[in-house]
Design an enzyme around this catalytic site. Structure first.
Site, PDB file in Angstrom:
ATOM      1  N   LYS A  80     -15.486   3.029  -5.535  1.00  0.00           N
ATOM      2  CA  LYS A  80     -14.441   3.528  -4.648  1.00  0.00           C
ATOM      3  C   LYS A  80     -13.931   4.854  -5.198  1.00  0.00           C
ATOM      4  O   LYS A  80     -13.968   5.092  -6.415  1.00  0.00           O
ATOM      5  CB  LYS A  80     -13.278   2.521  -4.602  1.00  0.00           C
ATOM      6  CG  LYS A  80     -12.440   2.607  -3.363  1.00  0.00           C
ATOM      7  CD  LYS A  80     -12.943   1.644  -2.294  1.00  0.00           C
ATOM      8  CE  LYS A  80     -12.027   1.609  -1.093  1.00  0.00           C
ATOM      9  NZ  LYS A  80     -12.440   0.585  -0.118  1.00  0.00           N
ATOM     10  N   GLY A 180      -0.240  -5.697  12.618  1.00  0.00           N
ATOM     11  CA  GLY A 180      -0.795  -4.341  12.584  1.00  0.00           C
ATOM     12  C   GLY A 180      -1.860  -4.209  13.662  1.00  0.00           C
ATOM     13  O   GLY A 180      -2.846  -4.934  13.644  1.00  0.00           O
ATOM     14  N   VAL A 181      -1.602  -3.303  14.627  1.00  0.00           N
ATOM     15  CA  VAL A 181      -2.620  -3.098  15.679  1.00  0.00           C
ATOM     16  C   VAL A 181      -3.099  -1.653  15.642  1.00  0.00           C
ATOM     17  O   VAL A 181      -2.962  -0.888  16.589  1.00  0.00           O
ATOM     18  CB  VAL A 181      -2.131  -3.491  17.100  1.00  0.00           C
ATOM     19  CG1 VAL A 181      -2.554  -4.888  17.448  1.00  0.00           C
ATOM     20  CG2 VAL A 181      -0.632  -3.324  17.271  1.00  0.00           C
ATOM     21  N   HIS A 183      -6.449   0.921  13.989  1.00  0.00           N
ATOM     22  CA  HIS A 183      -7.834   1.182  14.405  1.00  0.00           C
ATOM     23  C   HIS A 183      -8.671  -0.086  14.532  1.00  0.00           C
ATOM     24  O   HIS A 183      -9.361  -0.290  15.520  1.00  0.00           O
ATOM     25  CB  HIS A 183      -8.506   2.125  13.387  1.00  0.00           C
ATOM     26  CG  HIS A 183      -7.936   3.501  13.416  1.00  0.00           C
ATOM     27  ND1 HIS A 183      -7.098   3.981  12.434  1.00  0.00           N
ATOM     28  CD2 HIS A 183      -8.053   4.485  14.329  1.00  0.00           C
ATOM     29  CE1 HIS A 183      -6.741   5.205  12.737  1.00  0.00           C
ATOM     30  NE2 HIS A 183      -7.296   5.542  13.878  1.00  0.00           N
ATOM     31  N   VAL A 184      -8.624  -0.943  13.518  1.00  0.00           N
ATOM     32  CA  VAL A 184      -9.456  -2.155  13.562  1.00  0.00           C
ATOM     33  C   VAL A 184      -8.871  -3.154  14.558  1.00  0.00           C
ATOM     34  O   VAL A 184      -9.577  -3.663  15.441  1.00  0.00           O
ATOM     35  CB  VAL A 184      -9.551  -2.810  12.164  1.00  0.00           C
ATOM     36  CG1 VAL A 184     -10.319  -4.124  12.253  1.00  0.00           C
ATOM     37  CG2 VAL A 184     -10.233  -1.873  11.175  1.00  0.00           C
ATOM     38  N   ALA A 185      -7.580  -3.428  14.428  1.00  0.00           N
ATOM     39  CA  ALA A 185      -7.000  -4.535  15.206  1.00  0.00           C
ATOM     40  C   ALA A 185      -6.937  -4.228  16.696  1.00  0.00           C
ATOM     41  O   ALA A 185      -7.002  -5.148  17.520  1.00  0.00           O
ATOM     42  CB  ALA A 185      -5.625  -4.886  14.668  1.00  0.00           C
ATOM     43  N   TYR A 186      -6.830  -2.965  17.071  1.00  0.00           N
ATOM     44  CA  TYR A 186      -6.866  -2.650  18.502  1.00  0.00           C
ATOM     45  C   TYR A 186      -8.198  -3.148  19.096  1.00  0.00           C
ATOM     46  O   TYR A 186      -8.231  -3.799  20.144  1.00  0.00           O
ATOM     47  CB  TYR A 186      -6.718  -1.128  18.717  1.00  0.00           C
ATOM     48  CG  TYR A 186      -7.029  -0.712  20.136  1.00  0.00           C
ATOM     49  CD1 TYR A 186      -6.135  -0.982  21.166  1.00  0.00           C
ATOM     50  CD2 TYR A 186      -8.234  -0.076  20.446  1.00  0.00           C
ATOM     51  CE1 TYR A 186      -6.428  -0.630  22.477  1.00  0.00           C
ATOM     52  CE2 TYR A 186      -8.541   0.273  21.751  1.00  0.00           C
ATOM     53  CZ  TYR A 186      -7.628  -0.001  22.756  1.00  0.00           C
ATOM     54  OH  TYR A 186      -7.936   0.332  24.051  1.00  0.00           O
TER      55      TYR A 186
HETATM   56  N1  LIG Z   1     -11.196   0.624   9.102  1.00  0.00           N
HETATM   57  C1  LIG Z   1     -12.144  -0.176   8.637  1.00  0.00           C
HETATM   58  O1  LIG Z   1     -13.319  -0.092   9.026  1.00  0.00           O
HETATM   59  C2  LIG Z   1     -11.778  -1.226   7.622  1.00  0.00           C
HETATM   60  C3  LIG Z   1     -12.801  -1.914   6.965  1.00  0.00           C
HETATM   61  C4  LIG Z   1     -12.456  -2.939   6.077  1.00  0.00           C
HETATM   62  C5  LIG Z   1     -11.111  -3.213   5.833  1.00  0.00           C
HETATM   63  N2  LIG Z   1     -10.133  -2.511   6.488  1.00  0.00           N
HETATM   64  C6  LIG Z   1      -8.733  -2.868   6.230  1.00  0.00           C
HETATM   65  O2  LIG Z   1      -8.128  -3.298   7.458  1.00  0.00           O
HETATM   66  C7  LIG Z   1      -6.759  -2.911   7.506  1.00  0.00           C
HETATM   67  C8  LIG Z   1      -6.513  -2.089   8.774  1.00  0.00           C
HETATM   68  O3  LIG Z   1      -7.339  -0.942   8.738  1.00  0.00           O
HETATM   69  P1  LIG Z   1      -7.230   0.158   9.892  1.00  0.00           P
HETATM   70  O4  LIG Z   1      -8.343   1.090   9.669  1.00  0.00           O
HETATM   71  O5  LIG Z   1      -7.044  -0.498  11.206  1.00  0.00           O
HETATM   72  O6  LIG Z   1      -5.873   0.866   9.468  1.00  0.00           O
HETATM   73  P2  LIG Z   1      -4.793   1.536  10.415  1.00  0.00           P
HETATM   74  O7  LIG Z   1      -3.913   2.344   9.518  1.00  0.00           O
HETATM   75  O8  LIG Z   1      -5.400   2.191  11.599  1.00  0.00           O
HETATM   76  O9  LIG Z   1      -3.978   0.274  10.976  1.00  0.00           O
HETATM   77  C9  LIG Z   1      -3.018  -0.413  10.244  1.00  0.00           C
HETATM   78  C10 LIG Z   1      -1.829  -0.654  11.164  1.00  0.00           C
HETATM   79  O10 LIG Z   1      -0.890  -1.455  10.471  1.00  0.00           O
HETATM   80  C11 LIG Z   1       0.403  -0.962  10.764  1.00  0.00           C
HETATM   81  N3  LIG Z   1       1.329  -1.381   9.722  1.00  0.00           N
HETATM   82  C12 LIG Z   1       1.550  -0.840   8.499  1.00  0.00           C
HETATM   83  N4  LIG Z   1       2.482  -1.523   7.843  1.00  0.00           N
HETATM   84  C13 LIG Z   1       2.866  -2.548   8.660  1.00  0.00           C
HETATM   85  C14 LIG Z   1       3.798  -3.591   8.549  1.00  0.00           C
HETATM   86  N5  LIG Z   1       4.567  -3.741   7.477  1.00  0.00           N
HETATM   87  N6  LIG Z   1       3.905  -4.469   9.574  1.00  0.00           N
HETATM   88  C15 LIG Z   1       3.159  -4.325  10.686  1.00  0.00           C
HETATM   89  N7  LIG Z   1       2.264  -3.330  10.852  1.00  0.00           N
HETATM   90  C16 LIG Z   1       2.130  -2.447   9.855  1.00  0.00           C
HETATM   91  C17 LIG Z   1       0.218   0.540  10.865  1.00  0.00           C
HETATM   92  O11 LIG Z   1       1.275   1.144  11.595  1.00  0.00           O
HETATM   93  C18 LIG Z   1      -1.120   0.634  11.584  1.00  0.00           C
HETATM   94  O12 LIG Z   1      -0.976   0.659  12.990  1.00  0.00           O
HETATM   95  C19 LIG Z   1      -6.494  -2.157   6.195  1.00  0.00           C
HETATM   96  O13 LIG Z   1      -5.990  -3.083   5.260  1.00  0.00           O
HETATM   97  C20 LIG Z   1      -7.876  -1.697   5.758  1.00  0.00           C
HETATM   98  O14 LIG Z   1      -7.966  -1.543   4.352  1.00  0.00           O
HETATM   99  C21 LIG Z   1     -10.437  -1.535   7.367  1.00  0.00           C
HETATM  100  C1  LIG Z   2     -17.392   1.946   3.329  1.00  0.00           C
HETATM  101  C2  LIG Z   2     -16.167   1.731   4.109  1.00  0.00           C
HETATM  102  C3  LIG Z   2     -16.454   1.658   5.550  1.00  0.00           C
HETATM  103  C4  LIG Z   2     -15.479   0.590   3.526  1.00  0.00           C
HETATM  104  C5  LIG Z   2     -14.167   0.149   4.111  1.00  0.00           C
HETATM  105  N1  LIG Z   2     -13.128   1.122   3.876  1.00  0.00           N
HETATM  106  C6  LIG Z   2     -13.862  -1.182   3.467  1.00  0.00           C
HETATM  107  O1  LIG Z   2     -12.863  -1.381   2.837  1.00  0.00           O
HETATM  108  O2  LIG Z   2     -14.666  -2.078   3.619  1.00  0.00           O
END
Ligand SMILES: NC(=O)c1ccc[n+]([C@@H]2O[C@H](COP(=O)([O-])OP(=O)(O)OC[C@H]3O[C@@H](n4cnc5c(N)ncnc54)[C@H](O)[C@@H]3O)[C@@H](O)[C@H]2O)c1
Ligand SMILES: CC(C)C[C@H](N)C(=O)O
Length: 364
Positions: A80, A180-181, A183-186
């Protein structure tokens, strides 16, 4: 923190401090384990209170990627990067190109991608200096933003966890509380809504909440109320450490399955969920869709092939619960065991001598 002591405890390989005065780059690249292949893990940009906190985060996240990649069946180790800075204010072309040059200097031992605070555009900039970057724009033949694919994997993993909990993997009519909604959760909510699940959502960003309410008919609650709502499934998709002494007491769900990394505050909280009869889908197994997707770029990106692999998250979650049952351990430990067993097996397999891997014979 005693860095070498910590690295020794968890068998880390390498920690690199990168500095570039002009662009303001202060970054830490951590490579935890390369038994399975080059270390792949994203670049996180964050305002850390102290340099020590940033180093600790890099170490912890890199080790997490070793487990995530191993459990996902990828031929990749874990690493990382952490960039110290505010992603809203401190980004520049020079900063990401300087980082790209440091990544290039590792000659393929570490490959980067997006993480919290970095975007596809940042990866495109890094790509100007190194080929060891993924999650780059589709215009370059790459896979782009990993979030929708992560969401699809979480959706599949949630179905598998539901099968374990309810004896049936249908999410129709299930009440899912989503924390949290973004990027992923949407995208996760989109899949859940299409299948007929009822959504309760929260976010500190009101625009994100409004979008979920409008598009998916979700019920909105205040951020501090999400642990108390009556639901079948709790999906943490925002922060780490949200499964803890205080929240476990409040949860009414039968399943915890979400995208957030490092959901358990401490290992004991995995045991506490188990004691409460809550099925916990280990975070790094269920959220591996993004890394599976970007990893496919290393073979020349093929979306069908990547998505087929993401589908395996369903079986992987079932496998975790089989191991948990077999060995009488909580699911978080079973996931670790699954990853560790694969690394140990491959360490043995790869110990067989291959001439191409030994430079001592390269002149012959
Ligand atoms: N993006 C990916 O492909 C990916 C991959 C693996 C893991 N993750 C993990 O998934 C999670 C979400 O990732 P993402 O890319 O959607 O991030 P993101 O920042 O787009 O979404 C996170 C959301 O959570 C909200 N948030 C922050 N604090 C909060 C709280 N206290 N209560 C309620 N909502 C809150 C933010 O406003 C935001 O809308 C992160 O923990 C990330 O590490 C993401
Ligand atoms: C390589 C990335 C897409 C990894 C992502 N940030 C994760 O925590 O899994």
């Amino acid at each position: 923190m005693k860095i070498f002591e910590y690295m020794g405890k968890y068998d880390y390989e390498q920690l690199v401090l990168c500095h570039d005065e002009q662009s303001g780059l202060k970054a830490i690249i951590c490579i935890h384990d390369t038994t399975l292949g080059p270390a792949l893990g994203g670049t996180r940009m964050w305002t850390y209170d102290t340099e020590e906190a940033a180093i600790e985060d890099a170490l912890r996240l890199a080790r997490g990627m070793t487990y995530k990649n191993a459990a996902a069946g990828l031929n990749l180790g874990g690493g990382k990067t952490v960039v110290i800075g505010d992603p809203k204010k401190d980004k520049s072309e020079a900063l990401f190109r300087a980082l790209g040059r440091y990544i290039q200097s590792l000659n393929g031992r570490y490959i980067t991608a997006e993480d919290v605070g970095t975007t596809v555009e940042d990866m495109d900039t890094i790509r100007e200096e190194t080929k060891f970057v993924t999650g780059v724009s589709p215009a370059f033949g790459s896979s782009g933003n990993p979030s929708p694919v992560t969401a699809y994997g979480v959706y599949k993993g949630m179905k598998a966890a539901s099968k374990v909990a309810f004896g049936d993997d249908s999410l129709k009519g299930k009440v899912v509380a989503v924390q949290g909604v973004g990027h992923v959760a949407y995208n996760l909510c989109k899949h859940l809504h299409e299948e007929g699940a009822k959504l309760i959502v929260t976010d500190i960003n009101q625009a994100n909440v409004d979008r979920a309410v409008q598009e998916f008919g979700a019920e909105a609650v205040n951020p501090d109320k999400i642990y108390d709502v009556a639901c079948d499934i709790f999906a943490p998709c925002a922060l780490g450490a949200i499964i803890n002494d205080e929240t476990i007491e409040r949860l009414t769900c039968k399943v915890v399955a979400g995208a957030a990394n490092n959901q358990l505050k401490e290992e004991k909280h995995g045991e506490m969920l188990e004691q409460k009869g809550i099925i916990y889908a280990p975070d790094y197994v269920i959220n591996a869709g993004g890394v599976i997707n970007v990893a496919d770029e290393l073979y020349g990106y093929n979306r069908d092939r990547a998505m087929r692999r993401v589908e395996t998250i369903y079986d992987n979650i079932l496998k975790v619960f089989e191991i948990a049952k077999r060995d009488g351990i909580p699911s978080y430990q079973a996931a670790d065991r699954m990853a560790e067993e694969r690394i140990a097996a491959m360490r043995n397999t790869r110990s067989t001598f291959l001439r191409s891997e030994h430079s001592i014979l390269s002149h012959r």
